[in-house]
Enzyme design. Sequence first.
Site, PDB file in Angstrom:
ATOM      1  N   CYS A 137       0.842  -1.205   0.000  1.00 25.73           N
ATOM      2  CA  CYS A 137       0.000   0.000   0.000  1.00 25.73           C
ATOM      3  C   CYS A 137       0.874   1.250   0.000  1.00 25.73           C
ATOM      4  CB  CYS A 137      -0.879   0.036   1.252  1.00 25.73           C
ATOM      5  SG  CYS A 137      -2.548  -0.561   0.990  1.00 25.73           S
ATOM      6  N   HIS A 204       7.256 -26.196  21.912  1.00 28.76           N
ATOM      7  CA  HIS A 204       5.896 -25.656  21.902  1.00 28.76           C
ATOM      8  C   HIS A 204       4.806 -26.674  21.562  1.00 28.76           C
ATOM      9  CE1 HIS A 204       7.401 -21.697  22.755  1.00 28.76           C
ATOM     10  NE2 HIS A 204       8.297 -21.820  21.798  1.00 28.76           N
ATOM     11  N   CYS A 245      13.740 -16.921  19.336  1.00 26.14           N
ATOM     12  CA  CYS A 245      13.667 -18.356  19.647  1.00 26.14           C
ATOM     13  C   CYS A 245      14.799 -19.120  18.974  1.00 26.14           C
ATOM     14  CB  CYS A 245      12.333 -18.934  19.167  1.00 26.14           C
ATOM     15  SG  CYS A 245      11.032 -18.930  20.400  1.00 26.14           S
TER      16      CYS A 245
END
Lengths: 284, 139, 109
Positions: A137, A204, A245
Amino acid sequence: MIFKTLTAAAAMLALTAPVLVAGGADDDTLVINGDIEITTKAAAAPHLDGHLDEVMSGWHFRDDDTQAMEMDDFDNPGMIFVDVATDTWNTAEGSEGKSCADCHNEPESMAGVRAVYPRWNEEAGEVRTLQMQMNACRTERMGAEAWKYDSGDAINMEALLASVSRGTPVNVAIDGPAAETWEKGKEIYYTRYGLLELSCANCHEQNYGNYIRADHLSQGQINAFPTYRLKNAKLNGMHSRFKGCIRDTRAETFNPGSPEFVALELYVASRGNGLDVEGPSVRN
Amino acid sequence: MEFTRRETLAVGGAAALVAMLPKGAYAATTEEWIAEFTGGAEMADAGLDLTAPEIAENGNTVPIEVSADGASEILVLATGNPTPGVAKFTFGPLAAAQYASTRIRLAGTQDVVAIAKLADGSFARASKTVKVTIGGCGG
Amino acid sequence: MADGVKPRVKVPKSASAGEAITIKTLISHPMESGQRKDSSGNTIPRSIINRFTCEFNGESVIDVTMEPAISTNPYFEFEATVPEAGEFKFTWYDDDGSVYEDSKKIEIG
């Protein structure tokens, strides 16, 4: 699975004493401003069969004080950066003399957009993250300079767009032309990196709810990004979190905005399909 | 003049210590802060409530509350920080309650102390131990 | 003046005469403590907001002396009595001499 045993033990304990066993996810309900109900636990998407039964927001893994900061827009320090982005939204920039508002009116007109990104852009022939679309944009319609990936301006605007989508379930498409990128992201998710040889899944997926030093591991969901971390007292982007991470596995990392992290964002977002958009959130 | 870390370390021990102290930031002790605030007066155990978490999820942003009916001033100190001062609240005539809440930094597990100057000019003291945990991935 | 400093205050739009109301304030500011070092080991100089005040129609509600132990993006919550219609004035004082202000009107109703 260790986590389930722990949860069962916690449930037993809870019968006798109102003690929250730190580590696991709690059963609290997230309602923001007493008004916006957020779905923070949901049945896992079909593509997670055999990996996860239920997906849950990182909000459940934080203590009550941190949770409370996200339940009121004034107490949430991330919202001040939403205010900053609202000013940016209304400010004309670039050679075309246009602001975001000139095409999109109020930020509220973008409700629901955060929930479906990253998504395939047919014209460009690529999967785009929300930040890539914002920059398209800026460069193509406004004649303005692209924002650096995960820079302050970009993260603030992402927080504004997330805030108007709060309460909308994440629903990224993983089939059709996006499938290739999604597969690439999945491969990264399950690849062990660094000297510690850890994959995203090792922490995780296989160990959420367990301790890592004095803290506890979440599912690593990204439905709540950008997130205001108490640790660095600012809004943090997903790609910067990915980088942190991977760095902690003692690996050379990919960079924010790289094709690898775009693919990983699509894959991790899809693991949270069904959880509501929650950003800007508050975490430790 | 700018020193790199190596250059600073190369300077002799005592000189380096002096050079590294921030200008004008002579670290007064908790006792000195209290003495200045109370003028050495006795402090009661009642009349002041201090709310702080038993365990702070992150030492960088710890929510605390102080409340003392009728107090004119409340001083808050973090006894384990490099400099113990946190804040001093002075309540004006339009304070509906002598109450305030804020978010503070704690360098590690320590006692947070609050001292109130009460309406009758006497002082009250309250203290809370806050454990600061170390995060999972490098804090 | 630190970059992008932006105050936020939350005050009810109206109250009954003599009512006690809760006020919350937040201002974006790094609150550089003077304790940190940069990558070359040099101490980063202290740069904080050292005082915050709230007044109503010129009379003091609260006056806070702030030290470097106040967190980044300082937050305060406190209570004020509203004796009449008028305006709350909030002022933050920066180490570098900058002053940031905000105000909120309140009606009696």
